[in-house]
Design a protein around this motif. Structure first.
Motif, PDB file in Angstrom:
ATOM      1  N   VAL A 100       0.851  -1.187   0.000  1.00  0.00           N
ATOM      2  CA  VAL A 100       0.000   0.000   0.000  1.00  0.00           C
ATOM      3  C   VAL A 100       0.887   1.237   0.000  1.00  0.00           C
ATOM      4  O   VAL A 100       1.700   1.430   0.910  1.00  0.00           O
ATOM      5  CB  VAL A 100      -0.943   0.029   1.221  1.00  0.00           C
ATOM      6  CG1 VAL A 100      -1.755   1.321   1.221  1.00  0.00           C
ATOM      7  CG2 VAL A 100      -1.870  -1.176   1.215  1.00  0.00           C
ATOM      8  N   ALA A 101       0.737   2.069  -1.026  1.00  0.00           N
ATOM      9  CA  ALA A 101       1.513   3.303  -1.143  1.00  0.00           C
ATOM     10  C   ALA A 101       0.563   4.490  -1.215  1.00  0.00           C
ATOM     11  O   ALA A 101      -0.436   4.451  -1.931  1.00  0.00           O
ATOM     12  CB  ALA A 101       2.405   3.260  -2.386  1.00  0.00           C
ATOM     13  N   ALA A 231       2.952  -7.877   3.876  1.00  0.00           N
ATOM     14  CA  ALA A 231       2.516  -6.556   3.434  1.00  0.00           C
ATOM     15  C   ALA A 231       3.654  -5.550   3.557  1.00  0.00           C
ATOM     16  O   ALA A 231       4.582  -5.739   4.359  1.00  0.00           O
ATOM     17  CB  ALA A 231       1.306  -6.084   4.227  1.00  0.00           C
ATOM     18  N   ILE A 232       3.564  -4.478   2.788  1.00  0.00           N
ATOM     19  CA  ILE A 232       4.492  -3.354   2.857  1.00  0.00           C
ATOM     20  C   ILE A 232       3.682  -2.066   2.849  1.00  0.00           C
ATOM     21  O   ILE A 232       2.781  -1.897   2.023  1.00  0.00           O
ATOM     22  CB  ILE A 232       5.483  -3.352   1.677  1.00  0.00           C
ATOM     23  CG1 ILE A 232       6.378  -4.600   1.716  1.00  0.00           C
ATOM     24  CG2 ILE A 232       6.350  -2.090   1.700  1.00  0.00           C
ATOM     25  CD1 ILE A 232       7.276  -4.737   0.497  1.00  0.00           C
ATOM     26  N   ALA A 233       4.003  -1.165   3.770  1.00  0.00           N
ATOM     27  CA  ALA A 233       3.435   0.183   3.786  1.00  0.00           C
ATOM     28  C   ALA A 233       4.508   1.135   3.274  1.00  0.00           C
ATOM     29  O   ALA A 233       5.615   1.176   3.820  1.00  0.00           O
ATOM     30  CB  ALA A 233       3.011   0.569   5.199  1.00  0.00           C
ATOM     31  N   GLU A 234       4.205   1.887   2.241  1.00  0.00           N
ATOM     32  CA  GLU A 234       5.175   2.736   1.555  1.00  0.00           C
ATOM     33  C   GLU A 234       4.822   4.211   1.760  1.00  0.00           C
ATOM     34  O   GLU A 234       3.649   4.591   1.687  1.00  0.00           O
ATOM     35  CB  GLU A 234       5.155   2.404   0.058  1.00  0.00           C
ATOM     36  CG  GLU A 234       6.366   2.808  -0.703  1.00  0.00           C
ATOM     37  CD  GLU A 234       7.489   1.778  -0.646  1.00  0.00           C
ATOM     38  OE1 GLU A 234       8.617   2.139  -1.041  1.00  0.00           O
ATOM     39  OE2 GLU A 234       7.232   0.634  -0.227  1.00  0.00           O
ATOM     40  N   HIS A 239       7.444   6.564  -5.421  1.00  0.00           N
ATOM     41  CA  HIS A 239       8.548   5.620  -5.587  1.00  0.00           C
ATOM     42  C   HIS A 239       8.330   4.759  -6.837  1.00  0.00           C
ATOM     43  O   HIS A 239       9.286   4.180  -7.353  1.00  0.00           O
ATOM     44  CB  HIS A 239       8.668   4.704  -4.368  1.00  0.00           C
ATOM     45  CG  HIS A 239       9.059   5.422  -3.124  1.00  0.00           C
ATOM     46  ND1 HIS A 239       8.834   4.900  -1.859  1.00  0.00           N
ATOM     47  CD2 HIS A 239       9.650   6.636  -2.933  1.00  0.00           C
ATOM     48  CE1 HIS A 239       9.271   5.753  -0.949  1.00  0.00           C
ATOM     49  NE2 HIS A 239       9.768   6.809  -1.566  1.00  0.00           N
ATOM     50  N   PHE A 240       7.088   4.697  -7.330  1.00  0.00           N
ATOM     51  CA  PHE A 240       6.736   3.797  -8.431  1.00  0.00           C
ATOM     52  C   PHE A 240       6.170   4.494  -9.659  1.00  0.00           C
ATOM     53  O   PHE A 240       5.838   3.846 -10.644  1.00  0.00           O
ATOM     54  CB  PHE A 240       5.717   2.758  -7.929  1.00  0.00           C
ATOM     55  CG  PHE A 240       6.108   2.109  -6.633  1.00  0.00           C
ATOM     56  CD1 PHE A 240       7.234   1.308  -6.569  1.00  0.00           C
ATOM     57  CD2 PHE A 240       5.365   2.325  -5.485  1.00  0.00           C
ATOM     58  CE1 PHE A 240       7.611   0.714  -5.369  1.00  0.00           C
ATOM     59  CE2 PHE A 240       5.733   1.731  -4.278  1.00  0.00           C
ATOM     60  CZ  PHE A 240       6.863   0.927  -4.224  1.00  0.00           C
ATOM     61  N   ALA A 241       6.028   5.805  -9.613  1.00  0.00           N
ATOM     62  CA  ALA A 241       5.406   6.541 -10.729  1.00  0.00           C
ATOM     63  C   ALA A 241       6.380   6.705 -11.897  1.00  0.00           C
ATOM     64  O   ALA A 241       7.583   6.900 -11.705  1.00  0.00           O
ATOM     65  CB  ALA A 241       4.930   7.911 -10.253  1.00  0.00           C
TER      66      ALA A 241
END
Length: 287
Positions: A100-101, A231-234, A239-241
């Motif tokens: 989730v970012a 899970a990962i909280a970003e 960071h991914f755009a």
């Protein structure tokens, strides 16, 4: 082959951070191959169908064949329907992995409706950081954007990553001189994440503000004990755009800050975020 859903929390909109702004992320995952040349990941990339109503894909996630959800919370607080939050929780209970970012201020604050991983995300008017000293504007270059808004650099540039020991698998890079990822894409106003107390979660990477010098958390990993999905909280979806990997890809018209070109002139930084994405996809899917 693992199936990954890359999903935004808004309807398709040309002048917003909808799914077409993350095409390089989707293509990177689609390009991954095993030793025999077969694809490692099947990728479905989409925006939500209709706002205010349960999205047919997200609301049925727990009954799908999807292994990993990459949730890009680009909404202004109304992106997730309660039925979708419940489905995502059931998805994790059956072992599905979730990243989730979100972004600055209240951007993406609908993720507060998610169990445990929602608690890891701090916003301006929802679940603010516990330390009141951090509830101040870090970035002041865009006055309309309030805290949390940690300034790690310009869009299109890169920032150094501080690894939180022990080194987490998603940050490992055997080709690096340090054995770890060293760079993330930068962003003028990143959000805030932390590891909720009493859960199987920890901060795995930090950045440092170029304005205040304050350290802030970039990513929190949930280990998924007892069969629960990892899970990962970003701290930010930037960071991914596409724009943050290659500023020449362009951005929505409301973005006012001038971009940098560090990701273009320093290829090792782009290679690092590519490594992180692939590592995360494997780890979240337990592959």
């Amino acid at each position: 082959m693992r199936k990954i859903l890359i999903q935004t929390t808004i309807e398709t909109a040309v002048e917003d951070w909808s799914i077409q702004r993350f095409s390089l992320l989707a293509q990177l995952l689609r390009d991954q191959r095993d030793a025999g040349g077969a694809p490692l990941f099947e990728v479905l990339a989409r925006d939500r169908a209709v706002s205010g109503q349960p999205d047919p894909v997200l609301a049925g996630l727990d009954h799908s064949d999807i292994d990993v959800l990459w949730l890009l919370a680009v909404d202004v607080g109304n992106g997730l329907h309660p039925e979708e939050c419940r489905a995502i929780e059931r998805f994790r209970q059956r072992g599905g992995g979730v990243l989730v970012a979100r972004d600055h201020m209240d951007l993406g604050s609908s993720v507060c409706g998610l169990a445990d991983i929602g608690v890891a995300h701090h916003f301006h008017t929802h679940n603010p950081e516990q330390d009141a000293r951090r509830r101040v504007n870090d970035d002041t270059g865009t006055p309309a954007i309030l805290w949390p808004n940690y300034h790690s650099g310009r869009n299109g540039d890169y920032q150094p990553v501080t690894i939180c020991a022990p080194l987490h698998p998603v940050l490992a890079d055997p080709a690096s001189p340090t054995g770890a990822i060293r760079w993330f894409p930068a962003h003028p106003h990143e959000g805030a994440v932390s590891a909720p107390a009493g859960q199987d979660a920890r901060v795995i990477a930090q950045g440092r503000s170029m304005i205040s010098g304050e350290m802030f958390n970039l990513a929190v990993a949930f280990e998924g004990e007892g069969g629960r999905g990892r899970a990962i909280a970003e701290s930010t979806f930037h960071h991914f755009a596409d724009y943050n990997w290659d500023a020449q890809q362009g951005c929505p018209g409301f973005v006012s800050e001038a971009p940098g070109d560090g990701m273009h002139t320093h290829p090792a930084a782009l290679a690092d975020i590519h490594r992180y994405v692939v590592n995360a996809a494997h780890w979240l899917s337990r592959a």
